[in-house]
Write a protein that holds these residues in place. Structure first.
Motif, short mmCIF file in Angstrom:
data_model
loop_
_atom_site.label_atom_id
_atom_site.label_comp_id
_atom_site.label_asym_id
_atom_site.label_seq_id
_atom_site.Cartn_x
_atom_site.Cartn_y
_atom_site.Cartn_z
N LEU A 1 11.39 16.39 20.39
CA LEU A 1 11.17 15.17 18.96
C LEU A 1 10.43 16.10 18.29
N ALA A 2 8.96 16.11 17.90
CA ALA A 2 7.86 17.18 16.89
C ALA A 2 9.39 17.78 16.06
N VAL B 1 0.74 -1.28 0.13
CA VAL B 1 -0.07 0.22 0.21
C VAL B 1 0.69 0.97 0.37
N ARG B 2 0.42 2.09 -0.94
CA ARG B 2 1.27 3.31 -0.83
C ARG B 2 1.25 3.40 0.54
N GLN B 3 0.26 4.51 1.17
CA GLN B 3 0.36 4.88 2.56
C GLN B 3 1.36 4.47 3.11
N ALA B 4 1.10 2.18 3.25
CA ALA B 4 2.44 2.38 4.11
C ALA B 4 3.76 2.21 3.69
N LEU B 5 3.86 3.03 2.24
CA LEU B 5 5.62 2.80 2.81
C LEU B 5 5.95 4.47 2.16
N VAL B 6 4.65 4.94 2.48
CA VAL B 6 5.68 6.59 3.48
C VAL B 6 5.34 6.99 4.49
N GLN B 7 4.24 5.74 5.45
CA GLN B 7 4.39 6.12 7.10
C GLN B 7 5.73 5.52 7.09
N ALA B 8 6.27 4.10 6.23
CA ALA B 8 7.51 3.69 6.87
C ALA B 8 8.68 4.36 6.65
N THR B 9 8.40 5.32 5.19
CA THR B 9 9.93 5.85 5.31
C THR B 9 9.84 7.11 6.66
N GLU B 10 8.72 7.82 6.65
CA GLU B 10 8.70 8.21 7.47
C GLU B 10 8.72 7.76 8.87
N GLY B 11 8.35 6.53 9.23
CA GLY B 11 8.93 6.22 10.50
C GLY B 11 10.07 5.95 10.58
N GLN B 12 10.77 5.74 9.47
CA GLN B 12 12.69 5.54 8.95
C GLN B 12 13.02 6.93 9.82
N ILE B 13 12.69 8.32 9.58
CA ILE B 13 13.14 9.63 10.12
C ILE B 13 13.12 9.26 11.16
N ALA B 14 11.98 9.18 11.82
CA ALA B 14 11.13 9.63 13.58
C ALA B 14 12.53 8.49 14.54
N GLN B 15 12.32 6.88 13.73
CA GLN B 15 13.45 7.03 14.95
C GLN B 15 14.54 7.41 15.25
N ASP B 16 15.88 7.58 13.62
CA ASP B 16 16.84 8.10 13.66
C ASP B 16 16.94 9.58 14.57
N ALA B 17 15.72 10.34 14.56
CA ALA B 17 15.49 11.41 15.15
C ALA B 17 15.49 10.87 17.43
N ALA B 18 14.66 9.90 17.23
CA ALA B 18 14.09 9.98 18.51
C ALA B 18 15.41 8.72 19.25
#
Length: 306
Positions: free
Chosen positions: A278-279, A130-147
């Motif tokens: 963090l946000a 699902v495209r939205q899942a891909l987008v969320q996964a990419t954003e999640g990787q960035i959030a994980q790096d920040a956190a």
């Protein structure tokens, strides 16, 4: 005995072909061959250049009519853009503004960039289709790096100091806003109000903008406007402002009660400060990632949407 030596025969100077003979195909002329070769080379370079800069996959290639944009040769369909613009603004596409369409298209381009980035990261369609899942996964990787990088305490305190107003209680005020009649002396009206004269006796009329009783600061700011609110928030209970020139006349603010915001101490606000810090960091990283992906991508936008 002397021997006669014959003098060398002088070589005649080369003769140029007459101008008319240059293009006479019945006569061999070297200049003609060179000119034809040069013309052929220039034509070849021109054709090659045209093909290079108009071929699909280059930035100057035309965009098919059914597409709103191309992102690394992947189309962003115009039909999808129309559907999203209509759904977001709840009006027909033709009634939306150019800036509204550009904003939605920018979000769609960002989504496509993130989808492509997700595939690069190994998020294959076998696991996430699902495209939205891909987008969320990419954003999640960035959030994980920040956190994962825990901020230092002085960084959090610096954030708290810079945004102290965000961690304060909401102010409240009850007030009147009077309009001075045309021709009246505003200074005399202020002096009379401060001496206890009733507003009606001075011919003052309410503007009607803050007559609903107690107002939160944000509501008073919206109703009064920045200039008048800046004066009002500095008034103590029962105070009368100096005359305030406004586009619709001179105003006077009469403060009944002003409950100013109270800052929450840092120890009590620390958890919220950490979340906000963090946000903000994640938002900045995502914006930087978006700029990076756009910079390296081949993005073409339809002319009517630029």
């Amino acid at each position: 005995m002397t021997q006669d030596t014959a003098s060398p025969t002088p070589t005649p100077p080369p003769t140029l072909a007459p101008a008319g003979a240059l293009w006479d195909v019945h006569q061999p002329v070297g200049r003609r061959s060179l000119l034809l070769a040069a013309i052929g080379a220039l034509l070849g370079l021109g054709i090659a250049g045209y093909g290079l800069f108009t071929a699909q996959g280059t930035r100057t290639a035309s965009i098919p009519a059914e597409d709103a944009a191309l992102v690394n040769a992947i189309p962003v369909l115009r039909a999808d853009l129309i559907a999203q613009v209509t759904a977001l603004y709840s009006v027909p596409y033709a009634q939306t503004t150019r800036s509204q369409r550009q904003k939605v298209l920018d979000d769609m381009v960002r989504e496509e960039l993130y989808v492509q980035r997700g595939v690069e990261m190994g998020l294959s369609n076998d696991d996430i289709d699902v495209r939205q899942a891909l987008v969320q996964a990419t954003e999640g990787q960035i959030a994980q790096d920040a956190a994962t990088a825990k901020p230092a305490e002085d960084e959090l305190r610096g954030w708290y100091t810079a945004h102290r107003a965000k961690y304060a209680s909401e102010g409240l005020m009850t007030l009147h806003e009077w309009r001075v009649p045309a021709g009246a002396d505003p200074q005399r009206a202020v002096a009379a109000l401060r001496s206890g004269t009733a507003p009606d006796a001075l011919g003052l009329k309410t503007t009607g903008r803050v007559d609903d009783g107690e107002e939160f600061y944000f509501a008073a700011h919206e109703h009064l406007g920045t200039r008048v609110f800046a004066v009002a928030r500095g008034l103590a209970d029962g105070a009368i402002s100096n005359p305030i020139p406004s586009p619709d006349g001179v105003h006077i603010v009469q403060m009944i009660r002003n409950t100013r915001p109270v800052a929450t101490p840092y120890p009590e606000a620390r958890d919220q400060v950490l979340r906000d810090f963090l946000a903000d960091k994640i938002a900045r990283l995502q914006e930087g990632n978006k700029r990076f992906l756009k910079k390296r991508a081949d993005i073409k936008i339809a002319a009517d949407l630029q």
